[in-house]
Design a protein around this motif. Structure first.
Motif, short mmCIF file in Angstrom:
data_model
loop_
_atom_site.label_atom_id
_atom_site.label_comp_id
_atom_site.label_asym_id
_atom_site.label_seq_id
_atom_site.Cartn_x
_atom_site.Cartn_y
_atom_site.Cartn_z
N ASN A 39 1.97 -7.13 -10.06
CA ASN A 39 0.61 -7.24 -10.58
C ASN A 39 -0.13 -5.97 -10.19
O ASN A 39 -0.39 -5.74 -9.02
CB ASN A 39 -0.10 -8.47 -10.01
CG ASN A 39 -1.51 -8.61 -10.54
OD1 ASN A 39 -1.78 -8.33 -11.70
ND2 ASN A 39 -2.42 -9.04 -9.69
N VAL A 40 -0.46 -5.15 -11.18
CA VAL A 40 -1.17 -3.90 -10.94
C VAL A 40 -2.64 -4.14 -11.26
O VAL A 40 -3.00 -4.38 -12.41
CB VAL A 40 -0.62 -2.75 -11.79
CG1 VAL A 40 -1.38 -1.45 -11.49
CG2 VAL A 40 0.88 -2.58 -11.58
N LYS A 41 -3.46 -4.11 -10.23
CA LYS A 41 -4.90 -4.24 -10.43
C LYS A 41 -5.39 -2.89 -10.95
O LYS A 41 -5.17 -1.87 -10.32
CB LYS A 41 -5.58 -4.64 -9.13
CG LYS A 41 -5.18 -6.03 -8.67
CD LYS A 41 -5.74 -6.35 -7.32
CE LYS A 41 -7.22 -6.61 -7.38
NZ LYS A 41 -7.77 -7.01 -6.07
N HIS A 69 0.80 -1.23 0.00
CA HIS A 69 0.00 0.00 0.00
C HIS A 69 0.82 1.28 0.00
O HIS A 69 0.28 2.36 -0.19
CB HIS A 69 -0.94 0.00 1.20
CG HIS A 69 -1.85 -1.17 1.22
ND1 HIS A 69 -1.54 -2.32 1.93
CD2 HIS A 69 -3.02 -1.40 0.59
CE1 HIS A 69 -2.52 -3.21 1.73
NE2 HIS A 69 -3.41 -2.68 0.94
N ALA A 70 2.12 1.17 0.24
CA ALA A 70 2.98 2.35 0.28
C ALA A 70 4.36 1.98 -0.25
O ALA A 70 4.77 0.82 -0.18
CB ALA A 70 3.09 2.88 1.71
N LEU A 87 4.43 2.36 -7.56
CA LEU A 87 4.75 1.53 -8.72
C LEU A 87 6.26 1.45 -8.95
O LEU A 87 6.80 0.38 -9.22
CB LEU A 87 4.05 2.07 -9.97
CG LEU A 87 2.53 2.06 -9.93
CD1 LEU A 87 1.95 2.82 -11.10
CD2 LEU A 87 2.00 0.64 -9.89
N ILE A 88 6.94 2.57 -8.84
CA ILE A 88 8.39 2.58 -9.03
C ILE A 88 9.08 1.75 -7.94
O ILE A 88 9.97 0.95 -8.24
CB ILE A 88 8.93 4.03 -9.04
CG1 ILE A 88 8.47 4.74 -10.32
CG2 ILE A 88 10.46 4.06 -8.92
CD1 ILE A 88 8.71 6.23 -10.33
N PHE A 90 -7.19 0.65 -6.08
CA PHE A 90 -7.35 2.03 -5.64
C PHE A 90 -6.01 2.77 -5.53
O PHE A 90 -5.98 3.98 -5.33
CB PHE A 90 -8.14 2.13 -4.33
CG PHE A 90 -7.43 1.62 -3.11
CD1 PHE A 90 -6.73 2.48 -2.27
CD2 PHE A 90 -7.48 0.28 -2.78
CE1 PHE A 90 -6.08 2.00 -1.15
CE2 PHE A 90 -6.84 -0.20 -1.65
CZ PHE A 90 -6.13 0.67 -0.84
N LEU A 91 -4.90 2.06 -5.70
CA LEU A 91 -3.57 2.67 -5.65
C LEU A 91 -2.82 2.57 -6.98
O LEU A 91 -1.64 2.89 -7.05
CB LEU A 91 -2.73 2.01 -4.55
CG LEU A 91 -3.24 2.23 -3.13
CD1 LEU A 91 -2.43 1.39 -2.14
CD2 LEU A 91 -3.17 3.70 -2.76
N CYS A 92 -3.49 2.14 -8.03
CA CYS A 92 -2.81 1.85 -9.30
C CYS A 92 -2.22 3.08 -9.98
O CYS A 92 -1.43 2.93 -10.92
CB CYS A 92 -3.73 1.10 -10.25
SG CYS A 92 -5.04 2.11 -10.98
#
Length: 142
Positions: free
Chosen positions: A136-138, A97-98, A125-126, A117-119
């Motif tokens: 895996n990016v939802k 989440h962070a 991401l980085i 909700f964080l995509c």
């Protein structure tokens, strides 16, 4: 892509034109729950020839109430997810989440999952990509 799948699925049979299943309990509550779910799902996946990634969040940060259950502790939960993957010989994933959660979680799981909700959180991401793990990016529908 072939070596990526071979490495990820640790010898599980797979067809790169087919799907693979990511499934498990929403959040780590106990070792018994993880074993029960992983046992049933992995045996079904073996029977059906579906590659399987075990998923359980070590912490649930997206609760509607501040008093809702969020987890048993990060390290304890990540250790149980890792142990479950080793026991059932399947890759594992958990939500992060962070950005500062990426590296510690990467020490326990094969895939880092970004909740929908964080995509769009670039720093998250980085940080996930910099671990060298599969990410895996939802994707949410914005």
């Amino acid at each position: 892509m072939q070596s990526f799948l071979t490495d990820l699925f640790k010898g599980q049979a797979y067809d790169e034109k087919n799907f693979f299943l990511i499934a498990g309990p929403c959040v780590v509550e106990s070792e018994e729950l993880l074993d029960t779910v992983a046992s049933k799902v992995s045996s079904l996946c073996i029977k059906l020839g579906i590659p399987y990634i075990f998923k359980s969040s070590y912490r649930k940060a997206n609760r509607t109430s501040a008093s809702s259950f969020t987890g048993i502790g990060d390290t304890a939960a990540l250790s149980l997810v890792q142990k479950t993957g080793q026991k059932f010989k399947v890759p594992t994933t958990s939500d992060i989440h962070a950005h500062d959660e990426a590296a510690p979680a990467a020490g326990f799981v094969d895939v880092l999952q970004i909740p929908a909700f964080l995509c769009r959180q670039t720093d998250l991401l980085i940080a996930a990509a910099e671990t060298g793990k599969v990410v895996n990016v939802k994707k949410d529908s914005f």
